[in-house]
Design a protein around this motif. Structure first.
Motif, PDB file in Angstrom:
ATOM      1  N   PHE A 227     -24.946  43.096  53.274  1.00  0.00           N
ATOM      2  CA  PHE A 227     -25.256  41.913  52.787  1.00  0.00           C
ATOM      3  C   PHE A 227     -24.573  40.779  52.441  1.00  0.00           C
ATOM      4  CE2 PHE A 227     -25.525  44.231  48.637  1.00  0.00           C
ATOM      5  CZ  PHE A 227     -24.312  43.422  47.922  1.00  0.00           C
TER       6      PHE A 227
ATOM      7  N   MET B  41     -25.132  38.884  40.410  1.00  0.00           N
ATOM      8  CA  MET B  41     -24.318  37.594  41.081  1.00  0.00           C
ATOM      9  C   MET B  41     -24.622  36.407  41.181  1.00  0.00           C
ATOM     10  SD  MET B  41     -24.459  40.763  44.433  1.00  0.00           S
ATOM     11  CE  MET B  41     -23.885  42.133  44.663  1.00  0.00           C
TER      12      MET B  41
ATOM     13  N   LYS C 144     -18.660  51.553  53.619  1.00  0.00           N
ATOM     14  CA  LYS C 144     -20.235  50.548  53.615  1.00  0.00           C
ATOM     15  C   LYS C 144     -20.231  50.355  55.215  1.00  0.00           C
ATOM     16  CE  LYS C 144     -20.801  49.163  49.772  1.00  0.00           C
ATOM     17  NZ  LYS C 144     -22.474  49.127  49.037  1.00  0.00           N
TER      18      LYS C 144
ATOM     19  N   LEU D 144     -19.113  46.559  40.708  1.00  0.00           N
ATOM     20  CA  LEU D 144     -17.851  45.572  40.070  1.00  0.00           C
ATOM     21  C   LEU D 144     -17.660  45.265  38.569  1.00  0.00           C
ATOM     22  CD1 LEU D 144     -17.498  43.518  43.815  1.00  0.00           C
ATOM     23  CD2 LEU D 144     -17.485  45.950  43.588  1.00  0.00           C
TER      24      LEU D 144
ATOM     25  N   ASP E  39     -19.488  56.361  41.616  1.00  0.00           N
ATOM     26  CA  ASP E  39     -18.004  54.541  42.548  1.00  0.00           C
ATOM     27  C   ASP E  39     -17.528  53.984  41.372  1.00  0.00           C
ATOM     28  OD1 ASP E  39     -19.711  54.536  45.123  1.00  0.00           O
ATOM     29  OD2 ASP E  39     -20.801  53.174  44.701  1.00  0.00           O
TER      30      ASP E  39
HETATM   31  O1  OSB Z   1     -24.516  49.526  46.847  1.00  0.00           O
HETATM   32  O2  OSB Z   1     -23.538  50.068  45.619  1.00  0.00           O
HETATM   33  C1  OSB Z   1     -23.680  49.468  45.606  1.00  0.00           C
HETATM   34  C2  OSB Z   1     -20.977  47.017  44.517  1.00  0.00           C
HETATM   35  C3  OSB Z   1     -21.809  45.891  44.744  1.00  0.00           C
HETATM   36  C4  OSB Z   1     -23.068  45.264  44.543  1.00  0.00           C
HETATM   37  C5  OSB Z   1     -23.967  46.305  45.219  1.00  0.00           C
HETATM   38  C6  OSB Z   1     -22.658  47.872  45.537  1.00  0.00           C
HETATM   39  C7  OSB Z   1     -21.386  47.739  45.478  1.00  0.00           C
HETATM   40  C8  OSB Z   1     -21.375  48.649  45.468  1.00  0.00           C
HETATM   41  C9  OSB Z   1     -19.919  48.855  44.559  1.00  0.00           C
HETATM   42  O3  OSB Z   1     -20.768  49.794  45.979  1.00  0.00           O
HETATM   43  C10 OSB Z   1     -19.274  49.418  42.859  1.00  0.00           C
HETATM   44  C11 OSB Z   1     -17.943  49.375  42.653  1.00  0.00           C
HETATM   45  O4  OSB Z   1     -17.381  50.113  43.066  1.00  0.00           O
HETATM   46  O5  OSB Z   1     -18.311  49.260  41.134  1.00  0.00           O
END
Ligand code: OSB
Ligand code: MG
Length: 370
Positions: free
Chosen positions: A23, A50, A163, A292, A315
């Motif tokens: 995205f 965001m 990803k 993040l 994550d």
């Molecule tokens: O889809 O899990 C996701 C980060 C931002 C938005 C969506 C996602 C993610 C990540 C990163 O995959 C996860 C992280 O390291 O915090």
């Protein structure tokens, strides 16, 4: 515990490397930090919204509006005996889960601080350390991706997520398996495919992925169920699950076999725990995802992941994977064998460094009940 004051900070923190998904691309981590104060103590939460509504429908501006005009007015002056009550203050406000989670999570930290409990203890977490996973964005080439994943495996990470998107999937996974073998690997598509891609997605089955995360639309449990019936790879849902009720529906339909739990996506720690319990009751494994987060959201995630029901590596990575300098002291670190210690001190178990918060703040606003 009485909510006497709430402070908001919009932070924009540079990431050590851009994070690229199906995205978009992020060079900076935006978020709204929330500090809730009362009875001589305070607590922190993070709404990892965001600037654009690419992951969910919220943005910095919509969350600021919801917080200032609806959520904070309904919270100031409120008394709570336990933070599990807090989510209920906004039962009449639809969605806007990240904005709600910012305050809800701060109320958990405030309460834990005043009780002298760590957040993990407040939630009922049992684990002393959690296995760390890493989410790796799209890279310029398959060669770069293999080099980066090789480095992460050497650093000790216990599971790698990459990803993918249409045109950047089979070759990339093939390169990883050919070069690095049978390590714990999964892929996240962030809704980049359609059900008509099912024959193509069936080819992913040969890579023995732990799971395929959110291949289809954010609001499409029906097509996910149709796709899951055609795949041997388990589907894990992220964007599609906004509550324990969503999980019940998804599991009834067969839309997934694993759930990624992010407290900010579902309205906070109370809702995240209910979601985990719903999944556990159906024998469905869950793991703690991320957005993040700064050290504040990260400490909350560690506490959540310390619950026994979080059986898969998530994550949650150390601070250094995201920022050259985190806003908490000490930063979150990972052992050479890929584990992160669950903080034991009161609340977050880390100190928030105000100098760092101010350094990255673009906008701040304070509210009080007086
Ligand atoms: O889809 O899990 C996701 C980060 C931002 C938005 C969506 C996602 C993610 C990540 C990163 O995959 C996860 C992280 O390291 O915090
Ligand atoms: Mg995801």
């Amino acid at each position: 515990m009485r909510v006497e004051a709430i402070d908001l900070y919009h932070l924009a923190m540079p990431l050590v490397a851009p994070f690229v998904t199906s995205f978009g691309r992020e060079d900076v981590h935006d978020c709204i930090l929330v500090r809730v104060s009362g009875e001589g103590s305070s607590g922190w939460g993070e709404a990892p919204v965001m600037r654009a509504p690419l992951y969910n429908e919220e943005t910095i501006e919509t969350a600021w509006h919801m917080l200032r005009d609806l959520l904070i007015p309904a919270a100031l002056g409120r008394d709570y005996a336990h933070p599990a009550e807090v989510g209920g203050w906004w039962a009449a406000v639809r969605r806007n889960y990240m904005a709600k989670a910012g305050v809800e999570m701060a109320c958990w930290d405030l309460w834990a601080n005043s009780e002298g409990l760590s957040l993990a203890e407040a939630l009922g977490g049992e684990k002393e350390r959690i296995p760390a996973g890493v989410s790796v964005g799209l890279q310029a080439s398959d060669h770069d991706l293999v080099a980066l994943v090789r480095r992460h495996l050497a650093e000790g990470y216990r599971r790698i997520k990459v990803k993918i998107k249409p045109g950047r999937d089979l070759r990339l996974l093939e390169a990883l398996r050919d070069s690095l073998g049978g390590f714990p690997l999964m892929a996240d598509a962030n809704s980049a495919y359609r059900l008509s891609d099912a024959p193509h997605l069936q080819e992913l089955d040969r890579f023995a992925l732990m799971m395929l995360e959110q291949p289809l639309d954010h609001d499409d449990l029906v097509d996910h169920a149709a796709l899951q019936a055609l795949l041997t790879t388990p589907i894990c849902l992220d964007e599609s699950i906004l509550s324990a009720e969503d999980a019940r529906r998804a599991l009834q339909l067969g839309s997934c076999r694993v759930v990624n739990i992010k407290a900010p996506r579902v309205g906070g720690l109370g809702a995240a725990r209910r979601l985990q319990e719903t999944c556990a009751a159906q024998g469905v494994p869950v793991w703690c995802g991320g957005l993040l987060e700064t050290g504040i959201g990260r400490a909350h995630n560690l506490a959540l992941a310390s619950l026994a029901g979080f059986t898969l590596p998530g994550d949650t990575s150390p601070s250094s994977r995201y920022f050259s300098e985190d806003i908490i002291e000490p930063p979150v670190t990972m052992s050479a064998d890929g584990y992160i210690a669950v903080p034991r001190g009161p609340g977050l178990g880390h100190t928030v460094v105000m100098e760092q918060v101010r350094r990255w703040t673009l906008r701040a606003e304070s509210f009080s009940d007086r």
